[in-house]
Design an enzyme around this catalytic site. Structure first.
Site, PDB file in Angstrom:
ATOM      1  N   GLY A  43     155.735  -8.225  10.105  1.00 47.55           N
ATOM      2  CA  GLY A  43     154.665  -8.986  10.730  1.00 47.55           C
ATOM      3  C   GLY A  43     153.886  -9.745   9.676  1.00 47.55           C
ATOM      4  N   THR A  44     153.347 -10.911  10.037  1.00 48.85           N
ATOM      5  CA  THR A  44     152.598 -11.723   9.062  1.00 48.85           C
ATOM      6  C   THR A  44     151.197 -12.077   9.545  1.00 48.85           C
ATOM      7  OG1 THR A  44     153.514 -13.806   9.931  1.00 48.85           O
ATOM      8  CG2 THR A  44     154.728 -12.725   8.144  1.00 48.85           C
ATOM      9  N   ASP A  70     158.268 -12.051  11.812  1.00 50.83           N
ATOM     10  CA  ASP A  70     157.436 -12.452  12.950  1.00 50.83           C
ATOM     11  C   ASP A  70     156.227 -13.236  12.454  1.00 50.83           C
ATOM     12  OD1 ASP A  70     156.694 -11.631  16.026  1.00 50.83           O
ATOM     13  OD2 ASP A  70     154.895 -11.743  14.772  1.00 50.83           O
ATOM     14  N   TYR A  75     148.548 -17.947  13.141  1.00 46.31           N
ATOM     15  CA  TYR A  75     148.403 -17.120  11.937  1.00 46.31           C
ATOM     16  C   TYR A  75     148.180 -17.952  10.674  1.00 46.31           C
ATOM     17  CZ  TYR A  75     150.580 -13.360  14.731  1.00 46.31           C
ATOM     18  OH  TYR A  75     150.912 -12.435  15.689  1.00 46.31           O
ATOM     19  N   LYS A 104     155.158 -18.217  17.861  1.00 51.62           N
ATOM     20  CA  LYS A 104     154.472 -18.128  19.153  1.00 51.62           C
ATOM     21  C   LYS A 104     153.651 -19.381  19.466  1.00 51.62           C
ATOM     22  CE  LYS A 104     153.856 -13.244  18.013  1.00 51.62           C
ATOM     23  NZ  LYS A 104     153.925 -13.377  16.540  1.00 51.62           N
ATOM     24  N   HIS A 137     151.987 -16.634  23.368  1.00 52.67           N
ATOM     25  CA  HIS A 137     151.213 -15.653  22.602  1.00 52.67           C
ATOM     26  C   HIS A 137     150.295 -14.808  23.486  1.00 52.67           C
ATOM     27  CE1 HIS A 137     149.628 -15.078  18.236  1.00 52.67           C
ATOM     28  NE2 HIS A 137     149.562 -13.950  18.912  1.00 52.67           N
ATOM     29  N   ASN A 176     151.484  -9.887  25.184  1.00 48.26           N
ATOM     30  CA  ASN A 176     150.203  -9.470  25.761  1.00 48.26           C
ATOM     31  C   ASN A 176     150.109  -9.705  27.268  1.00 48.26           C
ATOM     32  OD1 ASN A 176     148.820  -8.715  23.184  1.00 48.26           O
ATOM     33  ND2 ASN A 176     149.150 -10.883  22.730  1.00 48.26           N
ATOM     34  N   LYS A 278     152.954  -4.953   9.454  1.00 49.09           N
ATOM     35  CA  LYS A 278     152.479  -6.018   8.579  1.00 49.09           C
ATOM     36  C   LYS A 278     152.064  -5.433   7.237  1.00 49.09           C
ATOM     37  CE  LYS A 278     148.257  -7.018   8.612  1.00 49.09           C
ATOM     38  NZ  LYS A 278     148.011  -6.725   7.166  1.00 49.09           N
ATOM     39  N   SER A 279     152.471  -6.084   6.170  1.00 51.06           N
ATOM     40  CA  SER A 279     151.981  -5.722   4.841  1.00 51.06           C
ATOM     41  C   SER A 279     152.278  -6.864   3.893  1.00 51.06           C
ATOM     42  CB  SER A 279     152.641  -4.443   4.314  1.00 51.06           C
ATOM     43  OG  SER A 279     152.107  -4.113   3.043  1.00 51.06           O
ATOM     44  N   ARG A 284     154.734  -1.245  -0.154  1.00 50.39           N
ATOM     45  CA  ARG A 284     154.659  -0.850   1.251  1.00 50.39           C
ATOM     46  C   ARG A 284     155.710  -1.569   2.081  1.00 50.39           C
ATOM     47  NH1 ARG A 284     148.070  -1.205   1.708  1.00 50.39           N
ATOM     48  NH2 ARG A 284     147.601   0.650   0.447  1.00 50.39           N
ATOM     49  N   ASN A 288     158.406   0.515   4.243  1.00 49.69           N
ATOM     50  CA  ASN A 288     158.418   0.387   5.697  1.00 49.69           C
ATOM     51  C   ASN A 288     159.795   0.156   6.298  1.00 49.69           C
ATOM     52  OD1 ASN A 288     155.673   0.789   5.715  1.00 49.69           O
ATOM     53  ND2 ASN A 288     155.130  -1.334   6.142  1.00 49.69           N
TER      54      ASN A 288
END
Length: 327
Positions: A43-44, A70, A75, A104, A137, A176, A278-279, A284, A288
């Site tokens: 994730g970003t 992603d 973002y 998205k 999104h 969502n 996300k990282s 990490r 992950n």
């Protein structure tokens, strides 16, 4: 019956993972349109105050074996994801077809005729001709000044279908959306969403929504998979357990020689979900993806389920007055 289904999922993912342990790469699952998506992605969202850190994180992730990234227009990281992809293609680490890229559509571009132009803009930022997955999104639509409008996500979906028809994206999905919204969308959709990306973690297990989507053959992508575990969130006095040093998760970690973050990510995968932690920290990012040499038992999965408190971190209550607010 529920325990039998859970056990079957664990066995299924264990078999799939075994073939990928040596490579260290994420396994994939089939979507309802025949494409496949890696069960682990990077994730970003909110990737640090310096968005250029995203490029380094994506490059490290690709080198570590991630094949799913992603991002989203809102973002501000699409440009940096694109630079990382091109760098790793140029140095021979990957080919474009090795990667699964999700982006998205933002809430201000919900008009049917705005969807394709919005995706073209994202493709330019990503330096790609096509993404693998394009998502609405949020079901909520508003104007550039923040005021809500009456644009219907059902109409937006027709624009998404056009984007797929034009070959700008392989697959289309949602994010969502609640059960009622999905049911309403399916009544008019010519193309079924392949995924619903929602918040899922030990604090918010989302069992009802997940079961609903499973029955509709829609996969769940879990964002904010660690819930309140990260130190920045654990400081919140209202944040529920588990924390990074939780004794239950720590005991599981000792058993499998993993840290508690890895235990929770594996827990979500063993529930049949796709996860996008996300990282921007290289160590990490590498940790992950180190998830494919073990599986939790059905009993351990149920034990982590007990942390559920329906505590939502991404609640967006500022949009509660919209008729399309999902929560």
């Amino acid at each position: 019956m529920e325990k039998f289904i859970l056990f079957s999922l664990v066995v299924l993912f264990a078999a799939a993972s075994e073939a990928n342990v040596k490579s260290g790469k994420s396994t994939t699952v089939a979507l309802n349109d025949g494409t496949e998506i890696p069960v682990l992605g990077l994730g970003t969202w909110l990737n640090g105050s310096d968005p250029t850190s995203t490029q380094k994180a994506v490059e490290v992730a690709i080198e570590a074996g991630y094949r799913h990234i992603d991002t989203a227009a809102i973002y501000g990281t699409e440009t940096h994801v694109g630079k990382a992809l091109q760098a790793k293609i140029k140095d021979g680490t990957i080919k474009r077809e090795d990667m699964y890229i999700t982006t998205k559509l933002w809430n201000t571009r919900h008009a049917e005729d705005q969807v394709v132009p919005a995706l073209r803009e994202s493709l330019k930022e990503l330096q790609l001709e096509q993404v693998d997955l394009y998502l609405i999104h949020w079901p909520v639509s508003f104007n550039e000044n923040g005021t809500f409008n009456d644009l219907d996500y059902v109409d937006t979906w027709r624009g998404m279908e056009e984007a797929k028809k034009l070959g700008l994206t392989k697959s289309i999905g949602i994010s969502n959306f609640n059960e009622k919204q999905i049911e309403r969308l399916l009544k008019s959709a010519k193309v079924k969403p392949v995924v619903n990306q929602v918040e899922v973690n030990p604090n918010l297990t989302q069992k009802k929504l997940i079961q609903f989507c499973k029955e509709k053959d829609i996969h769940i992508v879990a964002y904010t998979p660690l819930g309140s575990m990260p130190e920045s969130r654990a400081k919140n006095p209202n944040a529920p357990a588990p924390k990074l040093d939780d004794p239950i998760l720590s005991a599981m970690g000792e058993k499998y020689k993993k840290n508690t973050v890895q235990i929770v990510l594996r827990y979500l995968i063993d529930r049949g979900l796709i996860v996008i932690p996300k990282s921007s920290t290289p160590t990490r990012v590498r940790e992950n993806i180190d998830l494919f040499d073990f599986n939790l038992t059905p009993v351990e999965v149920e034990k982590i389920d007990e942390f559920n408190s329906d505590f939502r971190l991404v609640h967006q209550t500022k949009w509660k007055d919209s008729s399309y607010f999902p929560f």
